[in-house]
Design a protein around this motif. Structure first.
Motif, PDB file in Angstrom:
ATOM      1  N   GLY A  97      -7.189   3.077  -8.252  1.00 45.44           N
ATOM      2  CA  GLY A  97      -6.762   2.608  -6.939  1.00 45.44           C
ATOM      3  C   GLY A  97      -5.524   1.731  -6.936  1.00 45.44           C
ATOM      4  N   LYS A  98      -4.919   1.545  -8.090  1.00 56.50           N
ATOM      5  CA  LYS A  98      -3.723   0.707  -8.184  1.00 56.50           C
ATOM      6  C   LYS A  98      -2.537   1.558  -8.639  1.00 56.50           C
ATOM      7  N   ILE A 121       0.861  -1.184   0.000  1.00 59.76           N
ATOM      8  CA  ILE A 121       0.000   0.000   0.000  1.00 59.76           C
ATOM      9  C   ILE A 121       0.895   1.231   0.000  1.00 59.76           C
ATOM     10  N   PHE A 122       0.674   2.124  -0.961  1.00 62.29           N
ATOM     11  CA  PHE A 122       1.442   3.359  -1.085  1.00 62.29           C
ATOM     12  C   PHE A 122       0.561   4.558  -0.776  1.00 62.29           C
ATOM     13  N   THR A 123       1.175   5.607  -0.280  1.00 60.77           N
ATOM     14  CA  THR A 123       0.460   6.874  -0.129  1.00 60.77           C
ATOM     15  C   THR A 123       0.677   7.676  -1.402  1.00 60.77           C
ATOM     16  N   LEU A 124      -0.151   8.675  -1.616  1.00 61.14           N
ATOM     17  CA  LEU A 124       0.011   9.511  -2.799  1.00 61.14           C
ATOM     18  C   LEU A 124       1.345  10.246  -2.751  1.00 61.14           C
ATOM     19  N   ALA A 125       1.798  10.624  -1.557  1.00 60.67           N
ATOM     20  CA  ALA A 125       3.089  11.301  -1.429  1.00 60.67           C
ATOM     21  C   ALA A 125       4.221  10.387  -1.884  1.00 60.67           C
ATOM     22  N   GLU A 126       4.144   9.104  -1.539  1.00 60.40           N
ATOM     23  CA  GLU A 126       5.178   8.157  -1.971  1.00 60.40           C
ATOM     24  C   GLU A 126       5.168   7.994  -3.488  1.00 60.40           C
ATOM     25  N   VAL A 127       3.989   7.890  -4.061  1.00 59.95           N
ATOM     26  CA  VAL A 127       3.872   7.731  -5.511  1.00 59.95           C
ATOM     27  C   VAL A 127       4.360   8.999  -6.215  1.00 59.95           C
ATOM     28  N   SER A 128       4.100  10.165  -5.632  1.00 64.39           N
ATOM     29  CA  SER A 128       4.504  11.439  -6.233  1.00 64.39           C
ATOM     30  C   SER A 128       6.014  11.583  -6.347  1.00 64.39           C
ATOM     31  N   GLU A 129       6.750  10.855  -5.521  1.00 63.38           N
ATOM     32  CA  GLU A 129       8.208  10.905  -5.596  1.00 63.38           C
ATOM     33  C   GLU A 129       8.730  10.263  -6.882  1.00 63.38           C
ATOM     34  N   HIS A 130       7.900   9.491  -7.539  1.00 57.77           N
ATOM     35  CA  HIS A 130       8.279   8.786  -8.770  1.00 57.77           C
ATOM     36  C   HIS A 130       7.636   9.498  -9.962  1.00 57.77           C
ATOM     37  N   PRO A 145      -6.616  13.517  -2.355  1.00 61.04           N
ATOM     38  CA  PRO A 145      -7.559  14.589  -2.018  1.00 61.04           C
ATOM     39  C   PRO A 145      -8.871  14.425  -2.790  1.00 61.04           C
ATOM     40  N   PRO A 146      -9.993  14.793  -2.173  1.00 62.72           N
ATOM     41  CA  PRO A 146     -11.274  14.675  -2.884  1.00 62.72           C
ATOM     42  C   PRO A 146     -11.315  15.614  -4.079  1.00 62.72           C
ATOM     43  N   LYS A 147     -12.030  15.177  -5.094  1.00 65.64           N
ATOM     44  CA  LYS A 147     -12.156  16.002  -6.303  1.00 65.64           C
ATOM     45  C   LYS A 147     -13.072  17.167  -6.014  1.00 65.64           C
ATOM     46  N   LYS A 148     -12.690  18.321  -6.511  1.00 64.42           N
ATOM     47  CA  LYS A 148     -13.508  19.511  -6.331  1.00 64.42           C
ATOM     48  C   LYS A 148     -14.397  19.685  -7.545  1.00 64.42           C
ATOM     49  N   GLY A 161       1.462  -2.167  -6.648  1.00 60.35           N
ATOM     50  CA  GLY A 161       0.736  -2.141  -5.385  1.00 60.35           C
ATOM     51  C   GLY A 161      -0.541  -1.331  -5.494  1.00 60.35           C
ATOM     52  N   ASN A 162      -1.113  -1.022  -4.331  1.00 55.88           N
ATOM     53  CA  ASN A 162      -2.359  -0.250  -4.267  1.00 55.88           C
ATOM     54  C   ASN A 162      -2.097   1.101  -3.625  1.00 55.88           C
ATOM     55  N   ILE A 163      -3.008   2.006  -3.844  1.00 58.08           N
ATOM     56  CA  ILE A 163      -2.897   3.350  -3.263  1.00 58.08           C
ATOM     57  C   ILE A 163      -3.780   3.418  -2.020  1.00 58.08           C
ATOM     58  N   ASP A 164      -3.312   4.098  -1.011  1.00 60.72           N
ATOM     59  CA  ASP A 164      -4.130   4.385   0.168  1.00 60.72           C
ATOM     60  C   ASP A 164      -5.074   5.509  -0.245  1.00 60.72           C
ATOM     61  N   THR A 165      -6.336   5.188  -0.469  1.00 56.60           N
ATOM     62  CA  THR A 165      -7.287   6.167  -1.011  1.00 56.60           C
ATOM     63  C   THR A 165      -7.513   7.347  -0.078  1.00 56.60           C
TER      64      THR A 165
END
Length: 134
Positions: A28-29, A7-16, A86-89, A78-82
């Protein structure tokens, strides 16, 4: 893609988010598409522009084929921690004043709407009075 997926956070994924290390979040993946950047039919810029956010809408808007969707399995990491997404505006357009094409102030327009019929009525009565006196 079993139950032991990382499980990854969006911050972790953003580093890539570079051309040498590119991860995407779709439905979600998390996918590591670094090796696919050069082969992507739309070019690597399209994939790089979708990093650091939920790219599901970007992916779906293009209308990928079932072959393209099946190909995604080999890039799955892996999967993302939903909860970290952030919620869509919802877009709400800014309030704008009513467009007045001729730029005439509303007061003048209302005044003319009142005075013009009175003037026409006055002229008609004047002509009638003048015609009777002749």
């Amino acid at each position: 893609m079993g139950g032991d997926a990382k499980i990854f956070t969006l911050a972790e994924v953003s580093e890539h988010s570079s051309s040498t290390d590119c991860w995407l979040v779709i439905e979600g993946k998390v996918y590591d598409v670094t090796k696919f950047l050069e082969d992507h039919p739309g070019g690597d810029e399209v994939l790089l522009a979708s990093t650091g956010k939920d790219a599901t809408d970007d992916f779906e808007d293009v209308g990928h084929s079932s072959t393209a969707k099946a190909m995604m399995d080999k890039f799955y990491v892996g999967n993302i921690d939903t909860a970290t997404i952030p919620p869509k505006k919802k877009y709400t357009p800014p309030k704008q004043p009513q467009y007045n094409q001729d730029k005439t102030p509303d007061f003048i327009i209302r005044l003319l709407q009142f005075l013009v019929p009175l003037i026409i009525l006055g002229i008609a009565v004047g002509i009638r009075f003048y015609a009777k006196s002749q």
